[in-house]
Design an enzyme around this catalytic site. Structure first.
Site, PDB file in Angstrom:
ATOM      1  N   ASP A  23      59.386 -11.793  54.257  1.00 46.69           N
ATOM      2  CA  ASP A  23      58.916 -10.440  54.585  1.00 46.69           C
ATOM      3  C   ASP A  23      59.447  -9.353  53.652  1.00 46.69           C
ATOM      4  O   ASP A  23      59.572  -8.201  54.051  1.00 46.69           O
ATOM      5  CB  ASP A  23      59.301 -10.071  56.033  1.00 46.69           C
ATOM      6  CG  ASP A  23      58.643 -10.994  57.046  1.00 46.69           C
ATOM      7  OD1 ASP A  23      57.573 -11.537  56.745  1.00 46.69           O
ATOM      8  OD2 ASP A  23      59.203 -11.166  58.139  1.00 46.69           O
TER       9      ASP A  23
ATOM     10  N   HIS B 132      52.109  -8.966  58.800  1.00 46.47           N
ATOM     11  CA  HIS B 132      53.250  -8.993  59.718  1.00 46.47           C
ATOM     12  C   HIS B 132      52.974  -7.971  60.832  1.00 46.47           C
ATOM     13  O   HIS B 132      52.578  -6.842  60.532  1.00 46.47           O
ATOM     14  CB  HIS B 132      54.530  -8.634  58.960  1.00 46.47           C
ATOM     15  CG  HIS B 132      55.753  -8.743  59.804  1.00 46.47           C
ATOM     16  ND1 HIS B 132      56.322  -9.954  60.127  1.00 46.47           N
ATOM     17  CD2 HIS B 132      56.492  -7.794  60.424  1.00 46.47           C
ATOM     18  CE1 HIS B 132      57.367  -9.743  60.905  1.00 46.47           C
ATOM     19  NE2 HIS B 132      57.499  -8.445  61.103  1.00 46.47           N
TER      20      HIS B 132
ATOM     21  N   ASN C 260      50.630 -11.501  53.021  1.00 43.67           N
ATOM     22  CA  ASN C 260      50.995 -11.899  54.379  1.00 43.67           C
ATOM     23  C   ASN C 260      50.749 -10.707  55.298  1.00 43.67           C
ATOM     24  O   ASN C 260      50.902  -9.558  54.878  1.00 43.67           O
ATOM     25  CB  ASN C 260      52.478 -12.280  54.434  1.00 43.67           C
ATOM     26  CG  ASN C 260      52.914 -12.710  55.827  1.00 43.67           C
ATOM     27  OD1 ASN C 260      52.238 -13.494  56.495  1.00 43.67           O
ATOM     28  ND2 ASN C 260      54.040 -12.181  56.283  1.00 43.67           N
TER      29      ASN C 260
ATOM     30  N   ASN D  31      42.878 -13.422  62.908  1.00 47.41           N
ATOM     31  CA  ASN D  31      42.889 -12.724  61.612  1.00 47.41           C
ATOM     32  C   ASN D  31      42.008 -13.456  60.596  1.00 47.41           C
ATOM     33  O   ASN D  31      41.326 -12.811  59.800  1.00 47.41           O
ATOM     34  CB  ASN D  31      44.317 -12.583  61.086  1.00 47.41           C
ATOM     35  CG  ASN D  31      45.029 -11.400  61.706  1.00 47.41           C
ATOM     36  OD1 ASN D  31      44.586 -10.259  61.569  1.00 47.41           O
ATOM     37  ND2 ASN D  31      46.107 -11.663  62.424  1.00 47.41           N
TER      38      ASN D  31
ATOM     39  N   GLY E 281      43.904 -17.998  64.909  1.00 47.65           N
ATOM     40  CA  GLY E 281      43.060 -17.644  63.768  1.00 47.65           C
ATOM     41  C   GLY E 281      42.185 -16.417  63.960  1.00 47.65           C
ATOM     42  O   GLY E 281      41.129 -16.315  63.336  1.00 47.65           O
TER      43      GLY E 281
HETATM   44  C1  GRF Z   1      49.343 -12.148  64.238  1.00 51.18           C
HETATM   45  O1  GRF Z   1      49.968 -11.217  65.061  1.00 51.18           O
HETATM   46  C2  GRF Z   1      50.003 -12.164  62.905  1.00 51.18           C
HETATM   47  O2  GRF Z   1      50.435 -10.934  62.470  1.00 51.18           O
HETATM   48  C3  GRF Z   1      51.189 -13.023  63.194  1.00 51.18           C
HETATM   49  O3  GRF Z   1      50.686 -14.041  64.026  1.00 51.18           O
HETATM   50  C4  GRF Z   1      49.562 -13.579  64.732  1.00 51.18           C
HETATM   51  C5  GRF Z   1      48.460 -14.493  64.371  1.00 51.18           C
HETATM   52  O4  GRF Z   1      47.355 -14.319  65.123  1.00 51.18           O
HETATM   53  N1  GRF Z   1      51.845 -13.408  62.008  1.00 51.18           N
HETATM   54  P1  GRF Z   1      46.017 -15.091  64.760  1.00 51.18           P
HETATM   55  O5  GRF Z   1      46.335 -16.557  64.594  1.00 51.18           O
HETATM   56  O6  GRF Z   1      45.471 -14.487  63.509  1.00 51.18           O
HETATM   57  O7  GRF Z   1      45.126 -14.860  65.943  1.00 51.18           O
END
Ligand code: GRF
Length: 233
Positions: free
Chosen positions: A153, A112, A110, A17, A15
């Site tokens: 995607d 990616h 999303n 992000n 988490g």
């Molecule tokens: C990120 O690299 C995101 O792009 C991918 O999974 C990872 C998630 O990281 N889909 P976090 O859970 O946000 O730390």
């Protein structure tokens, strides 16, 4: 001024992000949007701890455990209960039920960890993406934020931020470099979509968002122009 857009963040992992979104939106006095709900695909993950720490509502919905139809119904009920306007998939590793994808058409983003349309599609997640990037020999990777469609995607690209692939890179080293950029681009892209037609074109770091003709949300067009490479990227 209109009410802040209510965001649900879907996560399956640590988490980080999600944390970038919380830090960007939730403390400000009059933000364009707020994180109001976290949907996790399993218990015990870092994203849930982060939600709890910030006092954000959360729910665990594991479609593999609950069963597809039932999970979709519960997901829709939660989204309605929390009056969610926008969904952000931030490291979400399950399919989103079609009913939800259709209901949130143009309102689901999303992130990616590569430059789509390359290195995306079924089975391309986590370290597999970065390994494929390195093995291909490309010199540039990056982060992509896109609208979610019913194909993996493949929805409209909202924003991209380039990151160099360095000689001798391991998947882990490249992942860390891309993740740092993800934390910066995701809140900016979500904010641009949340502001919709009210947003003036603006430049943020190396990424320039420019809302074209801006039809009313939910369906909007955002042109992205690349600038300089991020210094720390
Ligand atoms: C990120 O690299 C995101 O792009 C991918 O999974 C990872 C998630 O990281 N889909 P976090 O859970 O946000 O730390």
């Amino acid at each position: 001024m209109r009410e802040p857009r209510r965001i649900a963040v879907f996560a399956s992992g640590g988490g980080t992000n999600l944390q970038a979104l919380i830090d960007h939106f939730n403390p400000a006095p009059a933000p364009a949007a707020r994180v109001e709900l976290v949907v996790a695909s399993r218990a015990g993950i870092g994203a849930l701890e982060r939600a709890a720490r910030s006092g954000i509502a959360f729910v665990v919905l594991d479609a593999r455990e609950i069963g597809g139809g039932e999970a979709a119904a519960r997901m829709l009920a939660e989204l309605e209960r929390h009056r969610i306007d926008l969904i952000v998939l931030a490291g979400w590793l399950q399919l989103v039920p079609l009913e939800v994808v259709e209901l949130f058409h143009g309102r689901m983003l999303n992130i990616h960890p590569a430059l789509l349309p390359g290195f995306g599609g079924k089975g391309m997640y986590g370290m597999r993406v970065h390994r494929a990037v390195i093995e291909s020999g490309v010199r540039v990777s990056g982060a992509t934020v896109h609208l979610v469609s019913d194909r993996y995607d493949e929805g409209r690209i909202v924003a991209q931020w380039p990151v160099p692939v360095l000689p001798g890179d391991t998947p882990e080293a490249l992942a860390a470099r891309v993740l740092a950029v993800e934390h910066r681009i995701l809140p900016l892209a979500v904010e641009a979509v949340a502001r919709g037609s009210d947003a003036p074109p603006h430049v943020a770091g190396p990424v320039c968002f420019d809302l074209l003709d801006a039809p009313a949300p939910p369906e909007q067009s955002i042109r992205v122009t690349m600038g300089a490479m991020p210094a720390d990227g």
